[in-house]
Structures are given as structure tokens and as C-alpha cells.
Design a protein around this motif. Structure first.
Motif, mmCIF file in Angstrom:
data_model
loop_
_atom_site.group_PDB
_atom_site.id
_atom_site.type_symbol
_atom_site.label_atom_id
_atom_site.label_comp_id
_atom_site.label_asym_id
_atom_site.label_seq_id
_atom_site.Cartn_x
_atom_site.Cartn_y
_atom_site.Cartn_z
ATOM 1 N N LEU A 170 0.807 -1.214 0.000
ATOM 2 C CA LEU A 170 0.000 0.000 0.000
ATOM 3 C C LEU A 170 0.844 1.270 0.000
ATOM 4 C CD1 LEU A 170 -2.748 -1.003 2.617
ATOM 5 C CD2 LEU A 170 -3.082 -0.676 0.157
ATOM 6 N N TYR A 171 1.961 1.258 0.760
ATOM 7 C CA TYR A 171 2.749 2.480 0.952
ATOM 8 C C TYR A 171 4.247 2.210 0.779
ATOM 9 C CZ TYR A 171 -1.664 3.793 3.151
ATOM 10 O OH TYR A 171 -2.994 4.027 3.406
ATOM 11 N N PRO A 172 4.671 1.737 -0.372
ATOM 12 C CA PRO A 172 6.092 1.389 -0.528
ATOM 13 C C PRO A 172 7.027 2.578 -0.376
ATOM 14 C CG PRO A 172 4.952 1.334 -2.646
ATOM 15 C CD PRO A 172 3.897 1.483 -1.596
ATOM 16 N N GLU A 173 6.686 3.708 -0.950
ATOM 17 C CA GLU A 173 7.593 4.849 -0.907
ATOM 18 C C GLU A 173 7.692 5.430 0.499
ATOM 19 O OE1 GLU A 173 8.294 9.191 -3.079
ATOM 20 O OE2 GLU A 173 6.745 7.831 -3.823
ATOM 21 N N GLU A 174 6.541 5.561 1.172
ATOM 22 C CA GLU A 174 6.545 6.138 2.513
ATOM 23 C C GLU A 174 7.286 5.241 3.497
ATOM 24 O OE1 GLU A 174 2.707 7.503 0.505
ATOM 25 O OE2 GLU A 174 3.952 5.703 0.583
ATOM 26 N N LEU A 175 7.105 3.941 3.369
ATOM 27 C CA LEU A 175 7.713 3.017 4.310
ATOM 28 C C LEU A 175 9.176 2.754 4.006
ATOM 29 C CD1 LEU A 175 4.801 0.432 4.599
ATOM 30 C CD2 LEU A 175 5.589 1.969 6.402
ATOM 31 N N LEU A 176 9.496 2.567 2.731
ATOM 32 C CA LEU A 176 10.803 2.034 2.356
ATOM 33 C C LEU A 176 11.765 3.050 1.769
ATOM 34 C CD1 LEU A 176 9.462 -1.284 0.809
ATOM 35 C CD2 LEU A 176 10.529 -0.994 3.050
ATOM 36 N N GLY A 177 11.238 4.165 1.237
ATOM 37 C CA GLY A 177 12.123 5.182 0.689
ATOM 38 C C GLY A 177 12.829 4.715 -0.566
ATOM 39 N N LYS A 178 14.123 4.973 -0.654
ATOM 40 C CA LYS A 178 14.900 4.653 -1.847
ATOM 41 C C LYS A 178 14.772 3.185 -2.227
ATOM 42 C CE LYS A 178 18.435 8.162 -0.868
ATOM 43 N NZ LYS A 178 19.864 8.387 -0.522
ATOM 44 N N GLY A 179 14.387 2.943 -3.458
ATOM 45 C CA GLY A 179 14.292 1.576 -3.944
ATOM 46 C C GLY A 179 12.956 0.907 -3.724
ATOM 47 N N ASN A 180 12.161 1.418 -2.768
ATOM 48 C CA ASN A 180 10.826 0.869 -2.502
ATOM 49 C C ASN A 180 10.845 -0.640 -2.281
ATOM 50 O OD1 ASN A 180 9.958 3.449 -2.891
ATOM 51 N ND2 ASN A 180 8.840 3.068 -4.787
ATOM 52 N N THR A 181 11.916 -1.158 -1.668
ATOM 53 C CA THR A 181 12.061 -2.605 -1.491
ATOM 54 C C THR A 181 12.567 -2.907 -0.090
ATOM 55 O OG1 THR A 181 12.642 -2.829 -3.834
ATOM 56 C CG2 THR A 181 13.080 -4.712 -2.421
ATOM 57 N N LEU A 182 11.941 -3.882 0.569
ATOM 58 C CA LEU A 182 12.429 -4.354 1.858
ATOM 59 C C LEU A 182 13.551 -5.341 1.590
ATOM 60 C CD1 LEU A 182 12.003 -4.271 4.951
ATOM 61 C CD2 LEU A 182 10.496 -6.246 4.697
ATOM 62 N N ARG A 183 14.782 -4.941 1.820
ATOM 63 C CA ARG A 183 15.945 -5.714 1.387
ATOM 64 C C ARG A 183 16.569 -6.557 2.486
ATOM 65 N NH1 ARG A 183 20.164 -2.017 -1.540
ATOM 66 N NH2 ARG A 183 21.113 -4.076 -1.755
ATOM 67 N N ILE A 184 15.928 -6.639 3.669
ATOM 68 C CA ILE A 184 16.496 -7.432 4.751
ATOM 69 C C ILE A 184 15.407 -8.253 5.440
ATOM 70 C CG2 ILE A 184 18.488 -5.979 5.256
ATOM 71 C CD1 ILE A 184 16.902 -4.673 7.501
ATOM 72 N N LEU A 185 15.852 -9.313 6.094
ATOM 73 C CA LEU A 185 15.025 -10.109 6.990
ATOM 74 C C LEU A 185 15.820 -10.279 8.275
ATOM 75 C CD1 LEU A 185 12.636 -11.962 7.739
ATOM 76 C CD2 LEU A 185 13.828 -13.822 6.560
ATOM 77 N N VAL A 186 15.161 -10.012 9.408
ATOM 78 C CA VAL A 186 15.805 -10.130 10.717
ATOM 79 C C VAL A 186 15.108 -11.245 11.490
ATOM 80 C CG1 VAL A 186 16.447 -8.932 12.840
ATOM 81 C CG2 VAL A 186 16.333 -7.663 10.687
ATOM 82 N N LYS A 187 15.906 -12.093 12.154
ATOM 83 C CA LYS A 187 15.358 -13.203 12.929
ATOM 84 C C LYS A 187 16.054 -13.279 14.286
ATOM 85 C CE LYS A 187 15.066 -16.312 8.872
ATOM 86 N NZ LYS A 187 15.608 -17.590 8.334
ATOM 87 N N GLY A 188 15.312 -13.724 15.279
ATOM 88 C CA GLY A 188 15.906 -14.223 16.497
ATOM 89 C C GLY A 188 15.787 -15.737 16.457
ATOM 90 N N LEU A 189 16.842 -16.464 16.764
ATOM 91 C CA LEU A 189 16.742 -17.930 16.744
ATOM 92 C C LEU A 189 17.615 -18.535 17.839
ATOM 93 C CD1 LEU A 189 19.419 -19.380 15.172
ATOM 94 C CD2 LEU A 189 18.396 -18.172 13.262
ATOM 95 N N ASP A 190 17.136 -19.672 18.333
ATOM 96 C CA ASP A 190 17.845 -20.407 19.377
ATOM 97 C C ASP A 190 17.673 -21.888 19.105
ATOM 98 O OD1 ASP A 190 18.970 -21.334 21.821
ATOM 99 O OD2 ASP A 190 16.960 -21.398 22.702
ATOM 100 N N SER A 191 18.747 -22.564 18.756
ATOM 101 C CA SER A 191 18.676 -23.985 18.439
ATOM 102 C C SER A 191 19.200 -24.822 19.595
ATOM 103 C CB SER A 191 19.486 -24.300 17.185
ATOM 104 O OG SER A 191 19.415 -25.682 16.902
ATOM 105 N N ALA A 192 18.455 -25.880 19.924
ATOM 106 C CA ALA A 192 18.886 -26.818 20.955
ATOM 107 C C ALA A 192 19.778 -27.916 20.378
ATOM 108 C CB ALA A 192 17.663 -27.437 21.631
ATOM 109 N N ILE A 193 19.918 -27.965 19.049
ATOM 110 C CA ILE A 193 20.726 -28.994 18.394
ATOM 111 C C ILE A 193 21.630 -28.330 17.365
ATOM 112 C CG2 ILE A 193 18.905 -30.722 18.687
ATOM 113 C CD1 ILE A 193 18.355 -30.416 15.641
ATOM 114 N N ARG A 194 22.617 -29.109 16.867
ATOM 115 C CA ARG A 194 23.381 -28.602 15.730
ATOM 116 C C ARG A 194 22.516 -28.702 14.487
ATOM 117 N NH1 ARG A 194 25.909 -30.383 11.372
ATOM 118 N NH2 ARG A 194 26.110 -32.588 11.929
ATOM 119 N N LEU A 195 22.412 -27.590 13.767
ATOM 120 C CA LEU A 195 21.646 -27.596 12.524
ATOM 121 C C LEU A 195 22.483 -28.230 11.407
ATOM 122 C CD1 LEU A 195 19.887 -24.126 12.619
ATOM 123 C CD2 LEU A 195 19.180 -26.309 13.595
ATOM 124 N N PRO A 196 21.838 -28.669 10.330
ATOM 125 C CA PRO A 196 22.590 -29.290 9.234
ATOM 126 C C PRO A 196 23.613 -28.323 8.624
ATOM 127 C CG PRO A 196 20.239 -29.710 8.993
ATOM 128 C CD PRO A 196 20.389 -28.696 10.095
#
Length: 344
Positions: free
Chosen positions: A81-107
């Protein structure tokens, strides 16, 4: 639509967004997000996410995408709905942020670079990523890069062996003992594996592309689709770089140092053109974000701040996060005693 206009005129907060995976973890979320101290099959929190998870079984068609707090809108809908207002230059969300905690070794795994993603997944984004270690359990480990002399033939042999020898792949990788506060940069196509016992804030390109050609994730047997993302094995293996990996651990550099205020660059243009990550430490000081033409995602990793704008005031505490629209940069100030990660 009117609800959307109201939302973008202030920092955007989200409902909690625990995402399902085939591995267990999440116990360390207790000390960060305030969750119950138990391991389960939702070991990741996707933060200000516009990306849908790639899971064999989805809880919902929107799994992975953040929902705006006190709203019926999902973040991907608001971005449309609002790419320019939210994202500014490029109008693209270029990142993903995660919090993660693994109890095992991942592959053991690697992520595609942009060229590989474009060719095989028709995406403009690969999955270069960065890890900030927020906490650890006893004997925490991470694995990064092949040991010297490992060849593609050695790797393919270990893939076959991993069906009956769960340490076969681990023996090929360099082992690191991480500590709270460490920062690691993981370029696309570098073999790596998160070991058990790390609470990580992961900043990455906005995809869920993972090639993990081990046969098991803990006790869970991976399908060919989960191992190779539907690619022929020889193509999937070409996503791994067999040259010597760069040093994983980064040394932050001070970019601003004032009265009660310190800003460090964790990842900058010298490392990648995918994202910038700063760490802001407030000790009674103030911080006014001024990222010209860009949005940013903020995560409180310690303490609390007062978030203040024209007619707006809110207390934000450890474990909370928010999105600052591009049009609001320079209009909201942080004050207090806290550690904040800034991503854009």
C-alpha cells in the motif's frame, strides 16, 4: 486504508511471530522475549518480516510474515500500500531479521548468492547473513568454513555418509566457540552450521533459501526437497564455495562517540552491499536516527528506551522491536539506558 495511513505515521510495532522449523529450540527466548523457558518446534522469531517461510507444512499461508500490532494488516500488505513512505529509496524491503535459538546442531548448509538465486529461484536476492550472539548455553558451538584441503569430492562423500554417520559433515568444518556479544559475517555460498546453544540475532537478505545436503536435522530425516530445494544434487552442491572462507568474526568500529552515547558499525559497505548493521549503546544519552532516504529495523537487546516524537511517547524494553518508516527518519528520538541494534 485509513488504518494503514494511521499506522505509517508512527513507528510500527508487531505481534509476536514465532515460526515453525523441523529443529527444536527457543528455551533462551525466556531471557530475551520473556517466553516460557522451554524448547519446542518454533525456535525462530521473525522480526518486521515481509517474507513467507519455506516449510514443508505451513501453519498458515502467512507463516513468517509479521502482523501489525493491534491491526488486521500483515506487513507485506502494508508494504504494497505504501512502498515509498515506508521504504524510501528503492521501494524494497531488502532485509530479513530473525531471532533464533537452536537446541541442536543444525545441518551443514550454504545459502545462494544473488546470481545463483536469480538462475535457479528467479529471485533478486540470495542469503548473505550476519549473526550477533545474544546469549549462549554451556558448550555452545558454531561451525564456519571448510577445513583446509577439503574438496568437493570429500564433501559429496560426507553427504552420503551423513545418512548413517551424523558427524561426517561436522568433521569437514571449522569449529568456533562463540561468546555473548560476538558478531559473525556469513557470506553467501560459505558452508556453516549453527551449533546447539546459541541465541542469535540474524540479519540477512530477505529469502528463506537454504541448501542443506545432510540427511538429518537432529532426529528428523530431511527429504530431498528439504536438502536441495528441488535442485539436482550436482547443482545444489555447486552452491558451496570450496575456497578458503574469510574470517567469520568481525571487530566493530566506532562511528560516533558522545556524552552517554556510542554508535558502532558492525557490518558496513566494506563487508557487503546487502545491509548495514549498527549497535547503539545509550547510557543516559540520546539518539536521533538520521538515515537519509531509508527505513530501519530496531531491536532492543538490553535495557529500555523512551521513544519520543511529535505527540508520541512510548517505552520500549529489551526483546521488543519496531520498524521506522523512511518518512519518519529524523522525527523520533531514543533516550535512556539501553543497547539497540539498528538494521537497514
Amino acid at each position: 486504508m485509513l488504518g494503514g495511513i494511521a499506522v505509517i505515521n508512527q513507528p510500527i510495532f508487531f505481534e509476536r511471530n514465532r515460526v515453525g522449523r523441523v529443529y527444536t529450540g527457543g528455551k533462551l527466548f525466556a531471557g530475551f522475549f520473556g517466553d516460557e523457558p522451554v524448547d519446542g518446534y518454533e525456535p525462530e522469531e521473525w522480526i518486521a518480516s515481509g517474507v513467507r517461510a519455506i516449510n514443508k507444512e505451513l501453519k498458515s499461508p502467512k507463516e513468517g510474515i509479521s502482523k501489525i500490532k493491534d491491526s488486521n494488516l500483515y506487513f507485506d500488505e502494508l508494504l504494497q500500500l505504501y512502498p515509498e513512505e515506508l521504504l524510501g529509496k528503492g521501494n524494497t524491503l531488502r532485509i530479513l531479521v530473525k531471532g533464533l535459538d537452536s537446541a541442536i546442531r543444525l545441518p551443514a548448509q550454504a545459502h545462494p548468492d544473488k546470481e545463483f538465486s536469480q538462475k535457479y529461484f528467479h529471485s533478486s536476492y540470495g542469503k548473505t547473513e550476519c549473526w550477533i550472539i545474544l546469549d549462549t548455553r554451556p558448550d555452545a558451538k558454531i561451525f564456519f568454513g571448510f577445513k583446509d584441503g577439503v574438496t568437493r569430492e570429500d564433501f559429496e562423500r560426507a553427504i552420503d555418509q551423513s545418512e548413517y554417520d551424523k558427524d561426517a559433515m561436522e568433521r569437514l568444518m571449522l569449529e568456533i566457540t562463540p561468546k555473548k556479544g560476538d558478531v559473525y559475517f556469513v557470506p553467501a555460498k560459505t558452508i556453516h552450521a549453527i551449533g546447539s546453544g546459541c541465541l542469535i540475532l540474524e540479519i540477512q537478505e530477505p529469502t528463506d533459501f537454504t541448501i542443506q545436503p545432510e540427511h538429518y536435522c537432529g532426529e528428523y530425516k530431511l527429504s530431498d526437497q528439504e536438502m536441495n530445494m528441488g535442485l539436482p544434487r550436482e547443482v545444489a552442491v555447486s552452491c558451496f564455495d570450496f575456497v578458503k572462507a574469510p574470517d567469520a568474526k568481525l571487530s566493530p568500529s566506532i562511528s560516533e562517540n558522545g556524552d552517554g552515547f556510542l554508535k558502532e558499525t558492525l557490518v558496513g559497505p566494506d563487508h557487503t552491499d546487502c545491509f548495514v548493521i549498527n549497535r547503539i549503546t545509550l547510557r543516559g544519552g540520546r539518539y536521533l536516527p538520521k538515515i537519509g532516504g531509508h527505513y530501519a529495523i530496531y531491536i532492543l537487546t538490553d535495557g529500555e528506551i523512551n521513544l519520543i516524537g511529535d505527540g508520541y511517547a512510548r517505552t520500549v524494553k529489551k526483546g521488543e522491536y519496531f520498524f521506522m518508516p523512511a518518512v519518519l527518519m529524523g522525527k523520533f528520538e531514543f533516550s535512556g539506558n539501553a543497547e539497540i541494534v539498528e538494521c537497514y
